[in-house]
Design a protein around this motif. Structure first.
Motif, PDB file in Angstrom:
ATOM      1  N   UNK A  45      22.436 -13.816  -1.890  1.00  0.00           N
ATOM      2  CA  UNK A  45      23.654 -13.076  -1.584  1.00  0.00           C
ATOM      3  C   UNK A  45      24.616 -13.151  -2.765  1.00  0.00           C
ATOM      4  N   UNK A  46      25.299 -12.031  -3.004  1.00  0.00           N
ATOM      5  CA  UNK A  46      26.217 -11.902  -4.132  1.00  0.00           C
ATOM      6  C   UNK A  46      27.583 -11.446  -3.650  1.00  0.00           C
ATOM      7  N   UNK A  87      24.632 -11.662   8.294  1.00  0.00           N
ATOM      8  CA  UNK A  87      23.499 -10.882   7.796  1.00  0.00           C
ATOM      9  C   UNK A  87      22.236 -11.250   8.555  1.00  0.00           C
ATOM     10  N   UNK A  88      21.592 -10.233   9.107  1.00  0.00           N
ATOM     11  CA  UNK A  88      20.309 -10.450   9.772  1.00  0.00           C
ATOM     12  C   UNK A  88      19.218 -10.329   8.720  1.00  0.00           C
ATOM     13  N   UNK A 101      13.591 -14.401  13.599  1.00  0.00           N
ATOM     14  CA  UNK A 101      14.766 -13.575  13.892  1.00  0.00           C
ATOM     15  C   UNK A 101      16.071 -14.252  13.474  1.00  0.00           C
ATOM     16  N   UNK A 102      16.212 -14.478  12.189  1.00  0.00           N
ATOM     17  CA  UNK A 102      17.324 -15.277  11.684  1.00  0.00           C
ATOM     18  C   UNK A 102      18.513 -14.449  11.211  1.00  0.00           C
ATOM     19  N   UNK A 103      19.666 -15.035  11.413  1.00  0.00           N
ATOM     20  CA  UNK A 103      20.920 -14.502  10.935  1.00  0.00           C
ATOM     21  C   UNK A 103      21.567 -15.575  10.064  1.00  0.00           C
ATOM     22  N   UNK A 104      22.024 -15.167   8.887  1.00  0.00           N
ATOM     23  CA  UNK A 104      22.746 -16.073   7.996  1.00  0.00           C
ATOM     24  C   UNK A 104      24.218 -15.679   8.050  1.00  0.00           C
ATOM     25  N   UNK A 105      25.074 -16.660   8.310  1.00  0.00           N
ATOM     26  CA  UNK A 105      26.510 -16.414   8.435  1.00  0.00           C
ATOM     27  C   UNK A 105      27.237 -17.214   7.358  1.00  0.00           C
ATOM     28  N   UNK A 113      27.953 -22.106   5.190  1.00  0.00           N
ATOM     29  CA  UNK A 113      26.830 -21.271   5.615  1.00  0.00           C
ATOM     30  C   UNK A 113      26.262 -21.826   6.909  1.00  0.00           C
ATOM     31  N   UNK A 114      25.885 -20.940   7.820  1.00  0.00           N
ATOM     32  CA  UNK A 114      25.230 -21.323   9.065  1.00  0.00           C
ATOM     33  C   UNK A 114      24.060 -20.378   9.283  1.00  0.00           C
ATOM     34  N   UNK A 115      22.933 -20.927   9.732  1.00  0.00           N
ATOM     35  CA  UNK A 115      21.755 -20.102   9.997  1.00  0.00           C
ATOM     36  C   UNK A 115      21.428 -20.199  11.479  1.00  0.00           C
TER      37      UNK A 115
END
Length: 142
Positions: A45-46, A87-88, A101-105, A113-115
């Motif tokens: 991620x940028x 982001x999914x 089925x992961x989401x990165x927050x 960061x939380x996954x």
């Protein structure tokens, strides 16, 4: 801003300028939060602040490297409350373990960061406001 897979450009009605040699593999991952443009590409991620694009996901590198390359062009994101980039990213394989089925927050202010892993695979996010409260809904094919 104009994104290509490996470059970022701007358009000022007269010409296209090359801004940075990093782009996005998924146009649906581009999100603006508080004047910063966030996006995903195969290296993570940028954040683009108008002057430079900087990889911000180094603290979770093993997780972003775990995203299946076949999913790079399907990553999608949403701005939550002008504070979180959600982001999914599909399935992740980290240290030999697959997380489905992961989401990165990412909290853009405290840089945490939380996954999350879900039972269903999302195909989109949408925002809905009711009584002054904005909620995010994730859609699936079901």
């Amino acid at each position: 801003l104009i994104f290509k897979e490996s470059t970022l450009h701007s358009w000022d009605t007269f010409r296209i300028r090359n801004l940075w040699n990093v782009g996005t593999t998924s146009g649906r991952s581009v999100v603006s939060i508080d004047g910063i443009t966030y996006f995903f590409n195969k290296n993570g991620f940028y954040a683009y602040d108008g002057a430079r694009a900087k990889r911000i996901s180094r603290p979770i590198k093993k997780w972003t490297k775990g995203i299946a390359s076949s999913y790079y062009d399907d990553v999608f994101a949403v701005n939550q409350d002008d504070e979180y980039l959600r982001a999914f990213v599909g399935n992740l394989t980290v240290d030999g373990v697959t997380h489905n089925n992961c989401e990165i927050v990412h909290n853009v202010y405290d840089q945490t960061w939380t996954i999350y892993s879900y039972a269903d695979a999302f195909t989109c996010y949408t925002l809905h406001e009711e009584n002054g409260v904005t909620r995010i809904y994730g859609g699936t094919t079901d």
